[in-house]
Design a protein around this motif. Structure first.
Motif, PDB file in Angstrom:
ATOM      1  N   LYS A   6      -1.302  15.485  -3.480  1.00  0.00           N
ATOM      2  CA  LYS A   6      -2.203  15.014  -5.133  1.00  0.00           C
ATOM      3  C   LYS A   6      -1.377  14.023  -5.743  1.00  0.00           C
ATOM      4  O   LYS A   6      -0.052  14.170  -5.662  1.00  0.00           O
ATOM      5  N   PRO A   7      -2.623  13.762  -6.396  1.00  0.00           N
ATOM      6  CA  PRO A   7      -2.178  12.529  -8.032  1.00  0.00           C
ATOM      7  C   PRO A   7      -0.496  12.806  -8.697  1.00  0.00           C
ATOM      8  O   PRO A   7       0.140  14.359  -8.762  1.00  0.00           O
ATOM      9  N   SER A   8       0.543  11.989  -8.645  1.00  0.00           N
ATOM     10  CA  SER A   8       1.662  12.769  -9.517  1.00  0.00           C
ATOM     11  C   SER A   8       1.309  11.973 -11.041  1.00  0.00           C
ATOM     12  O   SER A   8       2.468  13.011 -11.687  1.00  0.00           O
ATOM     13  N   ASN A   9       0.367  11.298 -11.135  1.00  0.00           N
ATOM     14  CA  ASN A   9      -0.100  11.260 -12.709  1.00  0.00           C
ATOM     15  C   ASN A   9       1.047  10.362 -13.598  1.00  0.00           C
ATOM     16  O   ASN A   9       1.516   9.847 -14.394  1.00  0.00           O
ATOM     17  N   ARG A  10       1.732   9.233 -12.372  1.00  0.00           N
ATOM     18  CA  ARG A  10       3.110   8.758 -12.971  1.00  0.00           C
ATOM     19  C   ARG A  10       2.355   6.712 -13.099  1.00  0.00           C
ATOM     20  O   ARG A  10       1.610   6.328 -12.740  1.00  0.00           O
ATOM     21  N   THR A  11       3.761   6.967 -14.320  1.00  0.00           N
ATOM     22  CA  THR A  11       2.645   5.244 -14.819  1.00  0.00           C
ATOM     23  C   THR A  11       3.676   4.167 -13.205  1.00  0.00           C
ATOM     24  O   THR A  11       4.631   4.335 -13.330  1.00  0.00           O
TER      25      THR A  11
ATOM     26  N   PHE B 262      -8.786  -0.380  -0.283  1.00  0.00           N
ATOM     27  CA  PHE B 262      -7.438   0.816  -0.416  1.00  0.00           C
ATOM     28  C   PHE B 262      -7.945   1.236  -1.682  1.00  0.00           C
ATOM     29  O   PHE B 262      -7.843   1.069  -2.390  1.00  0.00           O
ATOM     30  N   ILE B 263      -7.215   2.884  -1.786  1.00  0.00           N
ATOM     31  CA  ILE B 263      -7.581   3.328  -2.535  1.00  0.00           C
ATOM     32  C   ILE B 263      -5.954   3.277  -3.634  1.00  0.00           C
ATOM     33  O   ILE B 263      -6.055   3.011  -5.262  1.00  0.00           O
ATOM     34  N   TYR B 264      -4.969   3.378  -3.342  1.00  0.00           N
ATOM     35  CA  TYR B 264      -3.661   2.582  -4.162  1.00  0.00           C
ATOM     36  C   TYR B 264      -3.116   1.179  -2.927  1.00  0.00           C
ATOM     37  O   TYR B 264      -3.311   1.249  -2.043  1.00  0.00           O
ATOM     38  N   TYR B 265      -3.127   0.478  -4.356  1.00  0.00           N
ATOM     39  CA  TYR B 265      -2.523  -1.317  -4.134  1.00  0.00           C
ATOM     40  C   TYR B 265      -1.823  -1.797  -5.131  1.00  0.00           C
ATOM     41  O   TYR B 265      -1.985  -1.280  -6.219  1.00  0.00           O
ATOM     42  N   THR B 266      -0.765  -2.127  -4.535  1.00  0.00           N
ATOM     43  CA  THR B 266       0.316  -3.144  -5.562  1.00  0.00           C
ATOM     44  C   THR B 266       0.676  -4.305  -5.235  1.00  0.00           C
ATOM     45  O   THR B 266       0.062  -4.270  -3.822  1.00  0.00           O
ATOM     46  N   HIS B 267       0.913  -4.598  -6.048  1.00  0.00           N
ATOM     47  CA  HIS B 267       1.758  -6.316  -5.781  1.00  0.00           C
ATOM     48  C   HIS B 267       3.521  -6.238  -5.746  1.00  0.00           C
ATOM     49  O   HIS B 267       4.219  -6.111  -6.808  1.00  0.00           O
ATOM     50  N   PHE B 268       4.185  -5.663  -4.403  1.00  0.00           N
ATOM     51  CA  PHE B 268       5.284  -5.410  -5.048  1.00  0.00           C
ATOM     52  C   PHE B 268       6.142  -6.614  -3.662  1.00  0.00           C
ATOM     53  O   PHE B 268       7.744  -6.922  -3.877  1.00  0.00           O
ATOM     54  N   THR B 269       5.670  -7.928  -3.303  1.00  0.00           N
ATOM     55  CA  THR B 269       6.032  -8.492  -1.843  1.00  0.00           C
ATOM     56  C   THR B 269       7.091  -9.870  -2.614  1.00  0.00           C
ATOM     57  O   THR B 269       7.509 -10.383  -1.973  1.00  0.00           O
TER      58      THR B 269
ATOM     59  N   ARG C  62       0.999  -1.436   0.200  1.00  0.00           N
ATOM     60  CA  ARG C  62      -0.147   0.078   0.308  1.00  0.00           C
ATOM     61  C   ARG C  62       1.233   1.663   0.075  1.00  0.00           C
ATOM     62  O   ARG C  62       0.689   2.569  -0.862  1.00  0.00           O
ATOM     63  N   LYS C  63       1.333   1.260   1.206  1.00  0.00           N
ATOM     64  CA  LYS C  63       2.898   1.910   0.946  1.00  0.00           C
ATOM     65  C   LYS C  63       3.741   2.223  -0.180  1.00  0.00           C
ATOM     66  O   LYS C  63       4.096   4.063  -0.644  1.00  0.00           O
ATOM     67  N   ILE C  64       3.898   1.963  -0.383  1.00  0.00           N
ATOM     68  CA  ILE C  64       5.044   1.809  -1.997  1.00  0.00           C
ATOM     69  C   ILE C  64       3.905   2.433  -2.851  1.00  0.00           C
ATOM     70  O   ILE C  64       4.067   2.979  -3.881  1.00  0.00           O
ATOM     71  N   SER C  65       2.625   1.862  -3.389  1.00  0.00           N
ATOM     72  CA  SER C  65       2.272   2.229  -4.058  1.00  0.00           C
ATOM     73  C   SER C  65       1.538   4.182  -3.822  1.00  0.00           C
ATOM     74  O   SER C  65       1.454   4.775  -4.684  1.00  0.00           O
ATOM     75  N   GLU C  66       1.185   4.411  -2.858  1.00  0.00           N
ATOM     76  CA  GLU C  66       1.104   5.793  -2.709  1.00  0.00           C
ATOM     77  C   GLU C  66       1.877   6.595  -3.166  1.00  0.00           C
ATOM     78  O   GLU C  66       2.079   8.041  -3.452  1.00  0.00           O
ATOM     79  N   PHE C  67       3.370   5.914  -2.513  1.00  0.00           N
ATOM     80  CA  PHE C  67       4.925   6.564  -2.589  1.00  0.00           C
ATOM     81  C   PHE C  67       4.373   6.828  -4.186  1.00  0.00           C
ATOM     82  O   PHE C  67       4.824   8.649  -4.314  1.00  0.00           O
ATOM     83  N   PHE C  68       4.374   6.416  -4.869  1.00  0.00           N
ATOM     84  CA  PHE C  68       4.742   6.454  -6.410  1.00  0.00           C
ATOM     85  C   PHE C  68       3.737   7.081  -6.865  1.00  0.00           C
ATOM     86  O   PHE C  68       4.048   7.855  -8.051  1.00  0.00           O
ATOM     87  N   SER C  69       2.762   7.024  -6.532  1.00  0.00           N
ATOM     88  CA  SER C  69       1.151   8.157  -6.941  1.00  0.00           C
ATOM     89  C   SER C  69       0.440   9.062  -6.870  1.00  0.00           C
ATOM     90  O   SER C  69       0.021   9.857  -7.343  1.00  0.00           O
ATOM     91  N   LEU C  70       1.228   9.758  -5.147  1.00  0.00           N
ATOM     92  CA  LEU C  70       1.105  10.592  -4.940  1.00  0.00           C
ATOM     93  C   LEU C  70       2.562  11.313  -4.385  1.00  0.00           C
ATOM     94  O   LEU C  70       3.489  11.271  -4.103  1.00  0.00           O
ATOM     95  N   ASN C  71       1.690  12.974  -5.063  1.00  0.00           N
ATOM     96  CA  ASN C  71       3.443  13.861  -4.754  1.00  0.00           C
ATOM     97  C   ASN C  71       2.866  14.344  -2.902  1.00  0.00           C
ATOM     98  O   ASN C  71       2.310  13.734  -2.625  1.00  0.00           O
ATOM     99  N   LEU C  72       4.375  15.130  -2.753  1.00  0.00           N
ATOM    100  CA  LEU C  72       4.204  15.541  -1.471  1.00  0.00           C
ATOM    101  C   LEU C  72       3.409  15.982  -0.819  1.00  0.00           C
ATOM    102  O   LEU C  72       2.868  15.678   0.728  1.00  0.00           O
ATOM    103  N   ASP C  73       2.588  16.331  -1.799  1.00  0.00           N
ATOM    104  CA  ASP C  73       1.074  17.304  -0.993  1.00  0.00           C
ATOM    105  C   ASP C  73      -0.087  17.374  -0.897  1.00  0.00           C
ATOM    106  O   ASP C  73      -0.970  17.255  -1.057  1.00  0.00           O
TER     107      ASP C  73
END
Length: 649
Positions: free
Chosen positions: A408-413, A491-498, A395-406
């Motif tokens: 807001k969405p980063s719009n990164r792929t 979860f709003i943001y979720y990935t598979h990383f583990t 969850r936290k990795i996908s949030e880190f990638f998807s959101l800016n520090l403020d």
């Protein structure tokens, strides 16, 4: 004329009553052809399928429909075979052989001329190719390409199943060579990594696990702050994009776990050795480091490459004993991690997550790989501890990638693990099944109601059956670059990383995060490229799940065979026009009773598909009803359990 032009020419209704579509042939021999633009499928009588096979693209001639009647037609020509190769069981006759296929991919047996036997034996499972189908013959003629061994034996079922699903048991030579070269070089970039080798670190896995891809570390920073590390094998460091190894891993996309055997995504010298986080060895990892206060609040997060050295390999059973006895190796660290994991669980459930603790069916196999004992493995505190920290990292990795520090969405792929809302019709069926068992489901408040149901069934004989039914109501989770969130986990943001040793999706997630952290945006591909990879991983995942389930069903049927003639209690889980499906609670598997075999009355399916009714006595049986049954047959070849209905006095 090209096939595409033919399809275009005959699509929809036309003056000459010709059309093109894909044929669906029932087990009874009659068929239906789906035509684009037609309101209903065209019905094809048994004798008018004209040598078509399930899934073929066919040209049909149909009759003009009379008001209120179905459209009927006949197959004029097979335009394209869906497949020519089939896996079945060879039955030897005096002058010929028949290959019988049990998985509904073909509705007729394949005839093998005696000159084509080539040493293959009666009851051998074989791969056969259809070479021709004479016009006036009921059966196609085939040629055996490959034999797998005697039907019903462990290795036979493994190898034939892999062949059926297009999965290779062995790796190509160039892939094995590349893997060996990587092991010999052992290239590492220690100067670029955070050194965490002096921190208490350990792994917790099943007893028979060979591919260890996650580890946890913990240390106390001050009276109110803990540092918790979630370390994942850095597979993408070794498996370079575009290499032979990478292409093979992408093709496979998953490791496949059969009872007693693993078909790995990566060669074993990588999956079981170099990449695996074994104790007392320096290992490269991709880590998520969290500083947490005593209330479980995350104060600081860090993501990046590390080098670790695991102090100890634990099994789930060992950790559970340490938790229960409150003593043992790393007891303080384990109890602290357990404390934080419980906070994470509480927060997740409070946020609306569905809490399914799936019971797994396990088998003890003897030296010949025959199932000797069936048991259920329930999730314990040790399992939940690991699960919560893996969910946190994903969850936290996908949030880190998807959101800016403020925020807001980063719009990164990025590649997400997404899960849509459940199908309402399936929820309604679940409600119908559980009501006779004394349970309730509030359609208007699904998540809360499901969690209440899950608590209510704890320890009950029907627990595993109802959990399976709940899982069936859920949409299938998948991978996508288009994030819609994860319904089940809330979860709003979720990935598979583990799990990058066994899932290619996680390798993609590792690469994308590393490109971002190292500012190597020039290595990024188009969003279409990653969406195609996501789709491929989703499809391969479904394939792996289907193969694993089919093999488990084989073991269940083989195991249950010793109980022929015995009586058991079951729960009705489904109806068709011809049969009733029963979940055998003691075996956690499903069997079938033909309606025509029920002696107490002549039963027919009610129009709502949720009940059957007797013609004479008007007795009604509903989904969820408990009944007594007798085990009549356990057919390993068909992977089918046939039951007998025990008449109620």
């Amino acid at each position: 004329m090209k096939l595409e032009k033919k399809i275009k020419k005959f699509s929809g209704l036309s003056n000459n009553n010709l059309a093109i579509g894909f044929i669906n042939i029932t087990s009874y021999g009659y068929a239906f052809v789906n035509i684009k633009g037609f309101p209903k499928d065209i019905f094809i009588p048994k004798k008018k399928t004209n040598r078509a096979i399930e899934g073929d693209l066919v040209q049909v001639r149909f009759k003009n429909r009379k008001s209120g009647k179905k459209i009927e037609g006949e197959v004029i020509k097979v335009l394209k075979r869906k497949r020519k190769n089939f896996i079945g069981i060879l039955k030897m006759k005096s002058q010929y052989g028949l290959v019988i296929v049990h998985n509904n991919t073909i509705h007729v047996d394949i005839l093998i001329p005696i000159k084509e036997f080539n040493g293959y034996q009666h009851n051998e499972k074989v791969l056969v190719e259809i070479v021709k189908w004479p016009k006036n013959s009921k059966n196609p003629l085939g040629k055996i390409i490959k034999g797998f061994g005697v039907s019903g034996e462990y290795k036979t079922e493994i190898f034939s199943l892999l062949s059926e699903y297009g999965i290779s048991y062995e790796f190509p030579k160039e892939v094995e060579k590349e893997a060996k070269e990587i092991v010999l070089k052992k290239n590492s970039d220690l100067n670029m990594r955070r050194d965490m080798r002096n921190i208490n670190t350990f792994t917790i896995d099943p007893l028979d696990a060979k591919d260890i891809d996650d580890a946890l570390s913990i240390r106390k920073l001050n009276s109110n702050t803990w540092e918790i590390g979630i370390h994942i094998a850095d597979v993408s460091h070794y498996v370079k994009e575009g290499s032979f190894l990478d292409k093979e891993a992408y093709t496979r996309a998953n490791s496949i776990y059969f009872v007693g055997t693993v078909i790995p995504m990566l060669p074993k010298i990588l999956s079981n050795d170099l990449c695996s986080l074994h104790p007392e060895k320096d290992k490269l990892s991709f880590s998520s480091i969290f500083n947490m206060n005593n209330q479980g609040k995350i104060l600081k997060s860090w993501f990046g490459k590390t080098i670790i050295r695991s102090n100890r390999r634990f099994t789930y059973e060992e950790v559970q004993k340490i938790i229960e006895r409150k003593k043992g190796d790393y007891h303080e660290d384990i109890s602290t991690l357990l404390f934080f994991s419980k906070i994470l669980t509480k927060n997740r459930l409070k946020n609306g997550a569905i809490s399914i603790e799936k019971v797994e069916i396990k088998f003890h196999l003897d030296k010949k790989n025959n199932p000797t004992r069936l048991y259920l493995e329930k999730s314990n505190e040790a399992h939940r501890l690991i699960e919560e920290f893996m969910l946190l990292a994903n969850r936290k990795i996908s949030e880190f990638f998807s959101l800016n520090l403020d925020g807001k969405p980063s719009n990164r792929t990025y590649i997400y693990r997404v899960h849509d809302e459940p199908d309402f019709q399936k929820i309604f069926v679940l409600k119908k099944i559980i009501e006779p068992l004394g349970y309730f489901l509030d359609i208007k408040n699904i998540k809360t109601s499901i969690n209440h149901l899950l608590k209510s069934i704890q320890g009950k004989p029907e627990q595993n059956m109802i959990e399976n039914l709940i899982l069936r109501t859920m949409s299938k989770a998948k991978y996508s670059t288009k994030n819609i969130g994860h319904y089940g986990l809330s979860f709003i943001y979720y990935t598979h990383f583990t799990s990058p040793i066994r899932r290619y999706s996680d390798i993609i997630a590792h690469r994308l995060l590393n490109y971002y952290l190292t500012k190597k945006n020039n290595k990024l591909k188009s969003i279409e490229f990653y969406e195609e990879q996501s789709k491929h991983c989703s499809e391969k995942e479904r394939l792996a799940i289907d193969a694993e389930r089919e093999f488990l069903k084989y073991l269940q049927v083989k195991y249950i065979k010793k109980y022929l003639g015995k009586e058991f209690e079951g729960i009705i889980t489904g109806f068709t026009e011809w049969s009733v499906y029963i979940d055998l609670l003691v075996f956690q598997t499903e069997g079938m009773i033909r309606l025509r075999d029920i002696q107490e009355d002549f039963y027919t399916l009610h129009s709502n598909n949720y009940s059957i009714i007797g013609r004479k006595k008007r007795k009604v049986y509903y989904l969820g009803d408990r009944i007594k049954v007798k085990l009549i047959d356990a057919n390993i070849e068909k992977k089918q359990i046939t039951l007998g209905w025990i008449k109620k006095e």
